[in-house]
Motif scaffolding. Sequence first.
Motif, short mmCIF file in Angstrom:
data_model
loop_
_atom_site.label_atom_id
_atom_site.label_comp_id
_atom_site.label_asym_id
_atom_site.label_seq_id
_atom_site.Cartn_x
_atom_site.Cartn_y
_atom_site.Cartn_z
N VAL A 142 77.09 38.92 20.67
CA VAL A 142 77.98 37.96 21.31
C VAL A 142 79.18 38.69 21.92
O VAL A 142 79.60 38.40 23.04
N TYR A 159 74.44 39.82 15.21
CA TYR A 159 74.70 38.69 16.10
C TYR A 159 76.10 38.78 16.68
O TYR A 159 76.30 38.63 17.89
N ASN A 160 77.08 39.06 15.84
CA ASN A 160 78.45 39.13 16.33
C ASN A 160 78.62 40.22 17.38
O ASN A 160 79.35 40.04 18.35
N THR A 189 69.32 36.62 22.42
CA THR A 189 70.63 36.86 21.81
C THR A 189 70.70 36.15 20.45
O THR A 189 71.13 36.72 19.45
N ASN A 190 70.26 34.91 20.43
CA ASN A 190 70.30 34.15 19.17
C ASN A 190 69.38 34.75 18.12
O ASN A 190 69.66 34.66 16.92
N PRO A 220 82.35 31.90 19.48
CA PRO A 220 81.06 31.91 18.80
C PRO A 220 80.95 33.13 17.88
O PRO A 220 81.21 34.25 18.29
N ASN A 221 80.61 32.89 16.64
CA ASN A 221 80.23 33.98 15.75
C ASN A 221 79.28 33.43 14.71
O ASN A 221 79.02 32.22 14.67
N HIS A 266 69.30 33.94 26.32
CA HIS A 266 69.99 33.16 25.28
C HIS A 266 69.17 33.16 23.98
O HIS A 266 69.72 33.36 22.89
N GLN A 291 80.72 38.77 25.70
CA GLN A 291 82.12 38.45 25.99
C GLN A 291 82.78 39.52 26.86
O GLN A 291 83.80 39.26 27.49
#
Lengths: 211, 259
Positions: A55, A51-52, A40-41, A133-134, A37, A59
């Motif tokens: 994420v 980032y997108n 990823t952040n 989340p984006n 996590h 997904q």
Amino acid sequence: MSTVSPASANGVNRDFLFRRLHTLSGIVPVGMFLLEHLFTNATGTLGASAYNNAVNAIQHIPFLHFVEFVFIFIPLIYHGVYGLYSAYTSGYNPGQYSYARNQLFVWQRITGVVTFVFIIYHLWMTRFSGHMPNFQFVHDLVSNPFNLVFMIIGVVAATFHLSNGLWSFFVHWGITVGPRAQKVSAVVLLTMFVLLSAMGIVSLFAFLYGW
Amino acid sequence: MATVEKDLAKQATRTVRFIIERQQDATSEPYEEEFLIPWRPGMNVIAALMEIQRNPVNAKGEKTTPVSWESNCLEEVCGACTMVINGKPRQSCSALVDKFEQPIRLKPMRTFPVIRDLVVDRSRMFAALKKVKAWIPIDGTYDLGAGPRMAEADRQWAYELSKCFTCGSCVEACPNVNERQSFIGPFAISQARLFNQHPTGKMNRAERYEALLEEGGIHECGNAQNCVQVCPKGIPLTTSIAAMNRDINFFSLTKWLGH
Ligand code: HEM
Ligand code: SF4
Ligand code: FES
């Protein structure tokens, strides 16, 4: 005053099993998820599209809901709820015995409780907020100063809890046995805490300033 | 002046201030009482308590009941005289008054039931030693002969563990020994390790592992590590606990897989 009780009547070392599952779940999978996590952040520092994309990749994990439920929610709830119980049954005497390790023992429990509260709020604001989340969403989130401060506290608490918890895990599983091994692991893991929490905080500011 | 004369001169004027947490009996409320004891060269806490026994008058000059305590060997080998002195558990027989900041505060080890004043009931420690079978069974209906030899390298560290005199300091300092859980205490884990390591004691090691898997067993340790700091014999309690964690995790896993 409690006394030493006879063999537990209802069988197979239930307390032992629950305790060992608690220390194990702290690393596998909860600790590993926390690392995933945070990294990823951290892609937020590479810009919105990085980032997108990260994420987006998550997904597209097959059976995402199932994976999330079995490998994150269940172990996290187990570790968290049992952790609250464990924090309640522990005694606290850092005033009388101010040795570093005893202080860290207390902080392990404080950061556990802080992390617990934080996770509930965090899930409510993100995962269960109904938003996808984006980068933009997180930017809006951390633009609220209250959220930002709370996120920073959450990051520091969780990374401390993981790092110091890993130290304790190594003792509970008989990996670091002697005093020197335990000392070296403490230095390495407290360094890890500083680095991970710095990474988490830098990531938050990356979302805030959109760099 | 020679040291003896100096000491005699000091003795005439100097006093030592004690604040003692007292308790009439097992169920009554604790209270504090202050004492001023004439200083003597090289005196220990027991000497001060004996002075109170001889002349039970508190700092206000009132007559009071003498303070109860336990002691036996007077050379830090029996553990009976252990109490909390200025916040840390230690043996009052080896606690030299000159080494402490005044007032010297004496309290009973409240992790154990207090019987009266500084006297506590450490029965739970002896129950714990029985539970982990902290001995080596050598009795038989016939001569069992000599046991296997112990390696010298093992004997050396085992000797360190054998110094435990059940004083209770580690039990007092451990935050996880409290009313909310039944942790057996650090010393018991170390003693189980000692007897598991002995070539004859090893034959019963599964029983000791089983005992430490039960309620209040090794899993209740939360690694606060106060025990190793307060042990007057410098026993590597945390090393014993980690080593036993390793053994017991392995033991329970292989036991479960073997079923
Ligand atoms: C981000 C989520 C969390 C992670 C990564 C995590 C990780 C860990 C790890 C690795 C340990 C060490 C296990 C051991 O001592 O062997 C631990 C212990 C502990 N955790 Fe967590 N934890 C998390 C959340 C929580 C929460 C929400 C609580 C709730 C209060 C909690 C309470 C505790 C307590 C009390 C301990 C000490 C257990 C002991 O030493 O006996 N943890 N945790
Ligand atoms: S291990 Fe040390 S502190 Fe604990 S009872 Fe034995 S001698 Fe006392
Ligand atoms: S009287 Fe035996 S240890 Fe103090």
